[in-house]
Design a protein around this motif. Structure first.
Motif: not given
Ligand code: GLN
Length: 295
Positions: A34-48
């Motif tokens: 969850d933490a990763a998906l939310l951060l990825a969305s803020v930074l407009k990237t994916d988990r990789t």
């Protein structure tokens, strides 16, 4: 703070607070994801992308935005609702409060649907009806995999059907799927080779025990009546008038309901009846052949 540190702190935040998730609930807390998906969305990237940029600093503005998303998650909103989409069958589905968020377990229904399609002789075009389509996840995944199949998708909720149509328009080439607003078979005419359904099947008195984020989903998509089988019973009785001889009915249900459903299907003359396990090995989908006779 570096991106890696921000992520670790976010995960810790989601772990330390007690989530309003009940033991009986599906969609259990997955803090790191969850933490990763939310951060990825803020930074407009994916988990990789997050892993590649682990050592980079995060700006104050992005940090603030991330903190707001974490707060919403801590208040029991699902990640899918916060982001507005959910990955299912490798496709990104828009979700809204009008539809059930597609669950990984429901990919079992897609797999079973593909199996049924592929067993069909290719001499005539295969037609498929997906009942209780919600976001359109099952119907769209099947059409995406097998474009030659004529796929109809129905739901009692016009708001849900609008979400499904939006998803189809984004994820499929024309003509996509054919939407039908209908209370199960009420406005459906004709017979289909395959009928799929992930109907509401939660027993009514279990709803208050579900996770907060699940209870916020439309009650219409969860509440299956006293024993959870109200819609399943209607589907398997009325389905006989809407399946072609040799056709297949595929329904998702709770593993604990499978034996009862198998008995009901048998009493209606369906055969063969098989159960298909989900990712955790529990029977999640029941497949029933329609012989064409009314047993
Ligand atoms: N598996 C879902 C849940 O418990 C139930 C969905 C349904 O009723 N179709 O979250």
């Amino acid at each position: 703070m570096t991106l890696g540190e921000v992520l670790a702190a976010g995960t810790a935040r989601l772990t330390s607070r007690s989530f309003p998730v009940s033991p009986a609930a599906q969609g259990a807390a997955t803090p790191a994801l969850d933490a990763a998906l939310l951060l990825a969305s803020v930074l407009k990237t994916d988990r990789t992308g997050l892993i590649l940029r682990e050592a980079e600093p995060v700006s104050a503005g992005d940090l603030q935005q991330y903190a707001r998303l974490l707060e919403r998650r801590l208040e029991g909103e699902s990640v899918a609702w916060i982001l507005g989409y959910k990955e299912f069958w490798g496709l990104s589905f828009t979700v809204s409060p009008e539809v059930l968020v597609p669950r990984p377990d429901t990919e079992t229904l897609v797999e079973a649907g593909l199996g049924a399609i592929d067993r069909f002789p290719a001499t005539e075009p295969c037609t498929l009806l997906d009942l209780c389509t919600g976001s359109g996840a099952v119907a769209i995944a099947l059409k995406h995999e097998r474009p030659a199949v004529e796929v109809y998708a129905s739901d009692i909720s016009s708001a849900a059907l609008a979400v499904a149509q939006g998803n189809a328009a984004r994820l499929l080439p024309e003509p996509g799927i054919y939407p039908i607003e209908s209370d199960l078979f009420h406005r459906i005419t004709g017979r289909f080779h395959i009928i799929t359904a992930n109907p509401p099947y939660v027993p009514r008195d279990r709803i208050p025990t579900l996770a907060l984020e699940v209870r916020r989903e439309p009650r219409l998509s969860l509440d299956g009546g006293v024993d959870g089988l109200d819609l399943i019973r209607r589907i398997l009785v009325q389905g006989k008038a809407h399946l072609r001889p040799g056709g297949t009915l595929l329904m998702e249900a709770d593993p604990g309901q499978m034996q009862t459903i198998a008995g009901l299907l048998k009493a209606q003359g369906y055969r063969p009846i098989t159960m298909i396990p989900d990712l955790s090995g529990m029977p999640r989908v029941i497949a029933a052949g329609f012989t064409g006779s009314d047993a």
